[in-house]
Design a protein around this motif. Sequence first.
Motif, mmCIF file in Angstrom:
data_model
loop_
_atom_site.group_PDB
_atom_site.id
_atom_site.type_symbol
_atom_site.label_atom_id
_atom_site.label_comp_id
_atom_site.label_asym_id
_atom_site.label_seq_id
_atom_site.Cartn_x
_atom_site.Cartn_y
_atom_site.Cartn_z
ATOM 1 N N VAL A 37 16.162 -28.004 20.452
ATOM 2 C CA VAL A 37 14.947 -27.522 21.111
ATOM 3 C C VAL A 37 14.969 -27.924 22.588
ATOM 4 O O VAL A 37 14.638 -27.119 23.461
ATOM 5 N N VAL A 38 15.387 -29.145 22.874
ATOM 6 C CA VAL A 38 15.533 -29.586 24.269
ATOM 7 C C VAL A 38 16.510 -28.661 24.996
ATOM 8 O O VAL A 38 16.250 -28.216 26.120
ATOM 9 N N GLU A 39 17.619 -28.331 24.347
ATOM 10 C CA GLU A 39 18.608 -27.439 24.962
ATOM 11 C C GLU A 39 18.038 -26.049 25.211
ATOM 12 O O GLU A 39 18.307 -25.428 26.244
ATOM 13 N N ALA A 40 17.224 -25.532 24.281
ATOM 14 C CA ALA A 40 16.616 -24.207 24.456
ATOM 15 C C ALA A 40 15.653 -24.196 25.640
ATOM 16 O O ALA A 40 15.614 -23.228 26.412
ATOM 17 N N VAL A 41 14.881 -25.263 25.805
ATOM 18 C CA VAL A 41 13.968 -25.357 26.949
ATOM 19 C C VAL A 41 14.773 -25.430 28.238
ATOM 20 O O VAL A 41 14.487 -24.717 29.204
ATOM 21 N N ALA A 42 15.792 -26.272 28.265
ATOM 22 C CA ALA A 42 16.625 -26.410 29.462
ATOM 23 C C ALA A 42 17.274 -25.066 29.820
ATOM 24 O O ALA A 42 17.338 -24.700 31.003
ATOM 25 N N GLU A 43 17.711 -24.333 28.832
ATOM 26 C CA GLU A 43 18.315 -23.016 29.074
ATOM 27 C C GLU A 43 17.281 -22.048 29.652
ATOM 28 O O GLU A 43 17.580 -21.274 30.560
ATOM 29 N N ALA A 44 16.062 -22.074 29.134
ATOM 30 C CA ALA A 44 15.006 -21.198 29.640
ATOM 31 C C ALA A 44 14.660 -21.524 31.096
ATOM 32 O O ALA A 44 14.295 -20.634 31.862
ATOM 33 N N LEU A 45 14.790 -22.790 31.471
ATOM 34 C CA LEU A 45 14.500 -23.200 32.845
ATOM 35 C C LEU A 45 15.618 -22.815 33.799
ATOM 36 O O LEU A 45 15.377 -22.574 34.985
ATOM 37 N N GLY A 46 16.851 -22.807 33.310
ATOM 38 C CA GLY A 46 17.976 -22.525 34.190
ATOM 39 C C GLY A 46 18.165 -23.655 35.174
ATOM 40 O O GLY A 46 18.197 -24.822 34.806
ATOM 41 N N SER A 47 18.256 -23.327 36.452
ATOM 42 C CA SER A 47 18.420 -24.330 37.516
ATOM 43 C C SER A 47 17.127 -24.430 38.303
ATOM 44 O O SER A 47 16.965 -23.770 39.328
ATOM 45 N N PRO A 48 16.187 -25.249 37.817
ATOM 46 C CA PRO A 48 14.906 -25.328 38.527
ATOM 47 C C PRO A 48 15.055 -26.024 39.872
ATOM 48 O O PRO A 48 16.029 -26.704 40.140
ATOM 49 N N GLY A 49 14.090 -25.833 40.686
ATOM 50 C CA GLY A 49 14.054 -26.454 42.006
ATOM 51 C C GLY A 49 12.697 -26.178 42.603
ATOM 52 O O GLY A 49 11.686 -26.428 41.984
ATOM 53 N N ASP A 50 12.660 -25.642 43.752
ATOM 54 C CA ASP A 50 11.493 -25.120 44.453
ATOM 55 C C ASP A 50 10.271 -26.010 44.551
ATOM 56 O O ASP A 50 9.156 -25.570 44.327
ATOM 57 N N GLY A 51 10.471 -27.270 44.907
ATOM 58 C CA GLY A 51 9.343 -28.127 45.241
ATOM 59 C C GLY A 51 8.652 -28.837 44.109
ATOM 60 O O GLY A 51 7.722 -29.591 44.341
ATOM 61 N N LEU A 52 9.071 -28.610 42.862
ATOM 62 C CA LEU A 52 8.479 -29.319 41.742
ATOM 63 C C LEU A 52 9.305 -30.563 41.432
ATOM 64 O O LEU A 52 10.521 -30.573 41.612
ATOM 65 N N ALA A 53 8.661 -31.613 40.959
ATOM 66 C CA ALA A 53 9.353 -32.833 40.538
ATOM 67 C C ALA A 53 9.576 -32.706 39.029
ATOM 68 O O ALA A 53 8.660 -32.906 38.232
ATOM 69 N N TRP A 54 10.776 -32.319 38.647
ATOM 70 C CA TRP A 54 11.101 -32.010 37.255
ATOM 71 C C TRP A 54 11.349 -33.274 36.441
ATOM 72 O O TRP A 54 12.022 -34.191 36.895
ATOM 73 N N GLU A 55 10.788 -33.301 35.252
ATOM 74 C CA GLU A 55 11.067 -34.381 34.303
ATOM 75 C C GLU A 55 12.459 -34.133 33.719
ATOM 76 O O GLU A 55 12.758 -33.005 33.321
ATOM 77 N N VAL A 73 0.426 -30.518 37.140
ATOM 78 C CA VAL A 73 1.374 -30.659 36.029
ATOM 79 C C VAL A 73 1.705 -29.292 35.430
ATOM 80 O O VAL A 73 0.801 -28.529 35.076
ATOM 81 N N LEU A 74 3.003 -28.989 35.309
ATOM 82 C CA LEU A 74 3.499 -27.807 34.603
ATOM 83 C C LEU A 74 3.953 -28.264 33.233
ATOM 84 O O LEU A 74 4.694 -29.244 33.119
ATOM 85 N N TRP A 75 3.524 -27.569 32.180
ATOM 86 C CA TRP A 75 3.852 -28.001 30.830
ATOM 87 C C TRP A 75 4.033 -26.826 29.888
ATOM 88 O O TRP A 75 3.616 -25.711 30.183
ATOM 89 N N LEU A 76 4.678 -27.105 28.761
ATOM 90 C CA LEU A 76 4.787 -26.150 27.662
ATOM 91 C C LEU A 76 3.779 -26.533 26.598
ATOM 92 O O LEU A 76 3.595 -27.716 26.295
ATOM 93 N N THR A 77 3.154 -25.546 26.005
ATOM 94 C CA THR A 77 2.218 -25.770 24.911
ATOM 95 C C THR A 77 2.983 -26.243 23.680
ATOM 96 O O THR A 77 4.021 -25.678 23.338
ATOM 97 N N ALA A 78 2.491 -27.263 23.030
ATOM 98 C CA ALA A 78 3.029 -27.707 21.736
ATOM 99 C C ALA A 78 2.050 -27.190 20.692
ATOM 100 O O ALA A 78 0.856 -27.482 20.752
ATOM 101 N N ALA A 79 2.542 -26.390 19.765
ATOM 102 C CA ALA A 79 1.672 -25.749 18.789
ATOM 103 C C ALA A 79 2.071 -26.150 17.373
ATOM 104 O O ALA A 79 3.239 -26.378 17.088
ATOM 105 N N GLY A 80 1.086 -26.209 16.515
ATOM 106 C CA GLY A 80 1.274 -26.515 15.102
ATOM 107 C C GLY A 80 -0.061 -26.880 14.507
ATOM 108 O O GLY A 80 -0.830 -27.617 15.135
ATOM 109 N N PRO A 81 -0.375 -26.373 13.318
ATOM 110 C CA PRO A 81 -1.719 -26.557 12.766
ATOM 111 C C PRO A 81 -2.117 -28.007 12.495
ATOM 112 O O PRO A 81 -3.292 -28.332 12.534
ATOM 113 N N GLU A 82 -1.169 -28.876 12.254
ATOM 114 C CA GLU A 82 -1.500 -30.267 11.931
ATOM 115 C C GLU A 82 -1.273 -31.229 13.093
ATOM 116 O O GLU A 82 -1.423 -32.435 12.952
ATOM 117 N N LEU A 83 -0.917 -30.690 14.248
ATOM 118 C CA LEU A 83 -0.596 -31.536 15.399
ATOM 119 C C LEU A 83 -1.826 -32.282 15.931
ATOM 120 O O LEU A 83 -1.776 -33.494 16.152
#
Length: 167
Positions: A14-32, A79-89
């Motif tokens: 899942v970490v790899e899928a997120v990293a792939e979706a981001l590609g090579s980020p930059g543009d003034g954001l402080a990436w985690e 803060v830029l974030w991804l939603t974490a979804a799940g009925p019991e979260l």
Amino acid sequence: MTALFSALLPPDDVVEAVAEALGSPGDGLAWEPPERWHVTLAYYGRDDLGTRAAWLAGRLAGRPAVDVRLEKAATFPGVLWLTAAGPELTPLAHAAGAGAEPRPYVAHLTLARFPREEPELARRWTAQLAGFTSRSWRAAEVALMTSEREPGGTRYRVARSFGLDHA
């Protein structure tokens, strides 16, 4: 005493899928960096590790594992974030202490930070990640994390892990 929080850690693919979706980020954001990505359940602040671990163990005893997926991006101020979804979260987060915080619980994975006065820096990313959805995973463990300031940034470490029931 050190700052503590509880979290779910996404699996490597899942970490790899997120990293792939981001590609090579930059543009003034402080990436985690990906090794710091997590879904916070509750933040405890400065606390005694042993006392908090015993408290958390009692709160999580018998709780079931939860299904989680990451999806579309959104922002809080700064803060830029991804939603974490799940009925019991959310119920799991409240069991871990999220209900004691002054603001409502919003399950998310922080991707980057940006100056609050420059929200346009994140707009490209909310649009680019609008259709993102990771695979679902069964989170069967809650990590009690330490947050320690070090030269070069903050370091998170898993201090204790608490298994959730697979039933």
